[in-house]
Design a protein around this motif. Structure first.
Motif, PDB file in Angstrom:
ATOM      1  N   ILE A 252      48.848  28.339  34.161  1.00  0.00           N
ATOM      2  CA  ILE A 252      49.663  29.414  34.718  1.00  0.00           C
ATOM      3  C   ILE A 252      48.752  30.594  35.026  1.00  0.00           C
ATOM      4  O   ILE A 252      48.043  31.081  34.149  1.00  0.00           O
ATOM      5  CB  ILE A 252      50.783  29.838  33.754  1.00  0.00           C
ATOM      6  N   VAL A 253      48.780  31.038  36.286  1.00  0.00           N
ATOM      7  CA  VAL A 253      47.988  32.180  36.719  1.00  0.00           C
ATOM      8  C   VAL A 253      48.928  33.377  36.820  1.00  0.00           C
ATOM      9  O   VAL A 253      49.949  33.311  37.495  1.00  0.00           O
ATOM     10  CB  VAL A 253      47.340  31.910  38.099  1.00  0.00           C
ATOM     11  N   CYS A 254      48.603  34.465  36.113  1.00  0.00           N
ATOM     12  CA  CYS A 254      49.384  35.701  36.201  1.00  0.00           C
ATOM     13  C   CYS A 254      48.797  36.523  37.341  1.00  0.00           C
ATOM     14  O   CYS A 254      47.649  36.932  37.290  1.00  0.00           O
ATOM     15  CB  CYS A 254      49.322  36.474  34.893  1.00  0.00           C
ATOM     16  N   ASN A 255      49.597  36.726  38.363  1.00  0.00           N
ATOM     17  CA  ASN A 255      49.146  37.365  39.588  1.00  0.00           C
ATOM     18  C   ASN A 255      49.609  38.819  39.617  1.00  0.00           C
ATOM     19  O   ASN A 255      50.803  39.084  39.630  1.00  0.00           O
ATOM     20  CB  ASN A 255      49.735  36.576  40.762  1.00  0.00           C
ATOM     21  N   ASP A 256      48.681  39.758  39.622  1.00  0.00           N
ATOM     22  CA  ASP A 256      49.004  41.182  39.717  1.00  0.00           C
ATOM     23  C   ASP A 256      49.243  41.522  41.180  1.00  0.00           C
ATOM     24  O   ASP A 256      48.406  41.243  42.029  1.00  0.00           O
ATOM     25  CB  ASP A 256      47.837  42.003  39.162  1.00  0.00           C
TER      26      ASP A 256
ATOM     27  N   VAL B  89      59.872  46.638  43.686  1.00  0.00           N
ATOM     28  CA  VAL B  89      60.643  45.923  42.662  1.00  0.00           C
ATOM     29  C   VAL B  89      59.883  44.755  42.043  1.00  0.00           C
ATOM     30  O   VAL B  89      60.304  44.218  41.033  1.00  0.00           O
ATOM     31  CB  VAL B  89      61.996  45.406  43.228  1.00  0.00           C
ATOM     32  N   GLN B  90      58.771  44.347  42.633  1.00  0.00           N
ATOM     33  CA  GLN B  90      58.017  43.230  42.087  1.00  0.00           C
ATOM     34  C   GLN B  90      56.858  43.749  41.258  1.00  0.00           C
ATOM     35  O   GLN B  90      56.090  44.577  41.708  1.00  0.00           O
ATOM     36  CB  GLN B  90      57.505  42.323  43.196  1.00  0.00           C
ATOM     37  N   ASP B  91      56.742  43.244  40.050  1.00  0.00           N
ATOM     38  CA  ASP B  91      55.688  43.681  39.150  1.00  0.00           C
ATOM     39  C   ASP B  91      54.562  42.648  39.093  1.00  0.00           C
ATOM     40  O   ASP B  91      53.416  42.945  39.368  1.00  0.00           O
ATOM     41  CB  ASP B  91      56.281  43.925  37.768  1.00  0.00           C
ATOM     42  N   ARG B  92      54.878  41.447  38.736  1.00  0.00           N
ATOM     43  CA  ARG B  92      53.916  40.359  38.622  1.00  0.00           C
ATOM     44  C   ARG B  92      54.586  39.095  39.141  1.00  0.00           C
ATOM     45  O   ARG B  92      55.803  39.010  39.241  1.00  0.00           O
ATOM     46  CB  ARG B  92      53.525  40.099  37.168  1.00  0.00           C
ATOM     47  N   ASN B  93      53.772  38.095  39.428  1.00  0.00           N
ATOM     48  CA  ASN B  93      54.324  36.765  39.587  1.00  0.00           C
ATOM     49  C   ASN B  93      53.396  35.778  38.895  1.00  0.00           C
ATOM     50  O   ASN B  93      52.247  36.087  38.590  1.00  0.00           O
ATOM     51  CB  ASN B  93      54.617  36.401  41.049  1.00  0.00           C
ATOM     52  N   PHE B  94      53.944  34.634  38.593  1.00  0.00           N
ATOM     53  CA  PHE B  94      53.219  33.607  37.868  1.00  0.00           C
ATOM     54  C   PHE B  94      53.134  32.372  38.746  1.00  0.00           C
ATOM     55  O   PHE B  94      54.132  31.939  39.319  1.00  0.00           O
ATOM     56  CB  PHE B  94      53.921  33.281  36.544  1.00  0.00           C
ATOM     57  N   ILE B  95      51.937  31.829  38.859  1.00  0.00           N
ATOM     58  CA  ILE B  95      51.711  30.644  39.681  1.00  0.00           C
ATOM     59  C   ILE B  95      51.385  29.487  38.737  1.00  0.00           C
ATOM     60  O   ILE B  95      50.416  29.551  37.982  1.00  0.00           O
ATOM     61  CB  ILE B  95      50.551  30.874  40.663  1.00  0.00           C
TER      62      ILE B  95
END
Length: 87
Positions: free
Chosen positions: A54-58, A13-19
């Motif tokens: 903001i880091v887009c985390n795959d 269910v998790q696609d990406r997260n942003f740090i």
């Protein structure tokens, strides 16, 4: 002075997260930080980011936080993580 071991966020269910970066290495902490496995090497990226970035985390890329070490006058490492979930 924490850490987060290397891992892959393997979730259906998790696609990406942003740090959101909320502290700066050498100002707020002296060692450790956000790292990614790139070409079979574990690369720390803290020297490339600044507060507010903001880091887009795959979720498929192995990552973690190397052990944070702070001096007495330093607050430590802070970040805000926003997770994206498929609905």
């Amino acid at each position: 002075n924490g850490f987060l071991g290397k891992h892959i966020d393997n979730s259906p269910v998790q696609d990406r997260n942003f740090i959101i970066i909320a502290s700066k290495k050498l100002n707020d902490f002296s060692k450790g930080g956000l790292s990614y496995e790139i070409n079979k090497r574990y690369v720390e990226i803290e020297k490339y980011v600044k507060i507010g970035d903001i880091v887009c985390n795959d979720y498929k890329v192995k990552h973690g936080v190397k052990k944070i070490k702070s001096k007495k006058n330093q607050l430590g490492r802070f970040s805000v993580v926003l997770s994206m979930h498929k609905v």
